[in-house]
Motif scaffolding. Structure first.
Motif, PDB file in Angstrom:
ATOM      1  N   ILE A 143      33.036 -26.330 -11.435  1.00 15.59           N
ATOM      2  CA  ILE A 143      31.957 -27.306 -11.196  1.00 15.59           C
ATOM      3  C   ILE A 143      30.951 -26.794 -10.171  1.00 15.59           C
ATOM      4  O   ILE A 143      29.934 -27.456  -9.917  1.00 15.59           O
ATOM      5  CB  ILE A 143      32.513 -28.668 -10.728  1.00 15.59           C
ATOM      6  CG1 ILE A 143      33.144 -28.554  -9.334  1.00 15.59           C
ATOM      7  CG2 ILE A 143      33.502 -29.227 -11.751  1.00 15.59           C
ATOM      8  CD1 ILE A 143      33.526 -29.872  -8.710  1.00 15.59           C
ATOM      9  N   GLN A 267      34.816 -33.169 -15.619  1.00 20.06           N
ATOM     10  CA  GLN A 267      34.646 -31.784 -15.176  1.00 20.06           C
ATOM     11  C   GLN A 267      33.538 -31.101 -15.977  1.00 20.06           C
ATOM     12  O   GLN A 267      32.655 -30.434 -15.412  1.00 20.06           O
ATOM     13  CB  GLN A 267      35.971 -31.024 -15.337  1.00 20.06           C
ATOM     14  CG  GLN A 267      35.931 -29.569 -14.893  1.00 20.06           C
ATOM     15  CD  GLN A 267      35.490 -28.607 -15.989  1.00 20.06           C
ATOM     16  OE1 GLN A 267      35.412 -28.958 -17.169  1.00 20.06           O
ATOM     17  NE2 GLN A 267      35.173 -27.386 -15.591  1.00 20.06           N
ATOM     18  N   ARG A 271      29.812 -29.832 -14.549  1.00 26.14           N
ATOM     19  CA  ARG A 271      29.457 -28.413 -14.655  1.00 26.14           C
ATOM     20  C   ARG A 271      28.176 -28.232 -15.470  1.00 26.14           C
ATOM     21  O   ARG A 271      27.293 -27.435 -15.100  1.00 26.14           O
ATOM     22  CB  ARG A 271      30.599 -27.633 -15.290  1.00 26.14           C
ATOM     23  CG  ARG A 271      30.279 -26.155 -15.490  1.00 26.14           C
ATOM     24  CD  ARG A 271      31.439 -25.386 -16.097  1.00 26.14           C
ATOM     25  NE  ARG A 271      31.058 -24.009 -16.325  1.00 26.14           N
ATOM     26  CZ  ARG A 271      30.428 -23.564 -17.406  1.00 26.14           C
ATOM     27  NH1 ARG A 271      30.121 -24.438 -18.373  1.00 26.14           N
ATOM     28  NH2 ARG A 271      30.101 -22.293 -17.539  1.00 26.14           N
TER      29      ARG A 271
END
Length: 334
Positions: A143, A267, A271
């Motif tokens: 991330i 997640q 990202r």
């Protein structure tokens, strides 16, 4: 003629396609470039992936062979020059899921059900030992682009201690939800990388593109990529319907799968916000900013899942809501 163009012409000549008519095809977020070649009644696709820009065609060749061996429809490799970074590929056509659904929304459910069935087949494949493995720790570290390429440009620099704290929370949540469950995952499985091939049968009707970055990850990873698409909105009832269809075929516990799906989604979306920021600000591709509101909404949906309250609080403490997208656009277009 540039050195690269001369290399390409030599490659095509040696492959028997030197006299082909060439037309550009839409690319992706990488430095790869694609062209459709026409020679008489034959067509093929050229992939130009220069090594000096971080590209390597060998993973594509290898993964394509693995997929084809399982009866799935990856493009056949007709010719290759791995050192120069050129591939000549079977042309699977233009019937991308995204285009078909745009023309006829009634096809959406059937196409997504077929995609889910393909993902069921993928998780049954042996996982090559040398594929990158998306462990909870690795995924938590992934991330990081969100800090420098999303939060910071929006006016909220993230201190190192706060970054580490968020890494820790993410790793803990992923440990609890995905653990050490790994399967063969395409990684970028969405409606612009899937083609409908009606002349084929069974699973082979779903054509697969852009799989060179395949990984060993929890099976929910590709489902998130498919159903929480950064580029298009699905019909409201489709996501739960396709998840239910998928778990009915796999025998997964629905609650456990949904928890893993939401944690992975959080997640992945965080990202992607960083990746899209970098593509916009560093690589001069400001159109990726247009996808940010949808990705943010997906992130909030995942973080709203019961059991992820601590993760939601940790994310919102350091990552700003994307209200000032004009700030990103002004930086990208400068």
């Amino acid at each position: 003629m540039s050195d690269r163009a001369a290399l390409c012409s030599d490659f095509l000549s040696q492959a028997g396609w030197g006299d082909a008519t060439r037309a550009p095809l839409a690319g992706d977020a990488s430095a790869r470039r694609y062209e459709r070649l026409s020679l008489g009644d034959r067509t093929a696709v050229l992939m130009d992936a220069p090594a000096d820009q971080g590209q390597d065609v060998r993973p594509f060749v290898r993964i394509a062979a693995l997929l084809s061996a399982q009866g799935l429809s990856a493009p056949d490799v007709l010719a290759q020059d791995a050192d120069a970074g050129f591939l000549l590929l079977e042309d699977l056509g233009d019937a991308l899921f995204a285009r078909l659904i745009e023309k006829d929304p009634a096809r959406e459910t059937g196409l997504y059900r077929a995609a889910a069935e393909t993902l069921v087949a993928l998780r049954k494949m042996p996982v090559p030992e040398d594929l990158p493995v998306f462990t909870p720790k690795h995924m938590a570290q992934m991330i990081e682009p969100a800090f420098d390429w999303f939060a910071k440009p929006l006016g909220r620099p993230v201190e190192t201690a706060d970054q580490q704290a968020l890494f820790t929370v993410f790793e803990t949540v992923l440990d609890q939800t995905i653990g050490e469950t790994f399967a063969f995952c395409l990684r970028d499985c969405h409606a612009e990388n899937l083609l409908w091939l009606p002349d084929r049968t069974g699973l082979a009707r779903v054509g697969l593109l852009d799989f060179q970055d395949a990984v060993a990850a929890h099976p929910a990873y590709d489902m998130v990529s498919l159903l929480q698409d950064a580029r298009r909105d699905l019909s409201p009832a489709l996501e739960p319907e396709i998840i239910a269809h998928y778990v009915s075929l796999t025998g997964d516990d629905p609650h456990a799968f949904r928890c893993a799906y939401s944690a992975i989604g959080a997640q992945r979306h965080l990202r992607i916000l960083g990746v899209f920021g970098r593509l916009s600000l560093h690589f001069g591709k400001p159109h990726y900013i247009d996808f940010v509101p949808r990705v943010w909404q997906h992130l909030m949906t995942c973080l709203g899942t019961p059991g992820l309250e601590d993760l939601r609080a940790a994310v919102l403490q350091v990552v700003p809501e994307p209200m000032a997208l004009d700030r990103l656009r002004s930086h990208a277009e400068a």
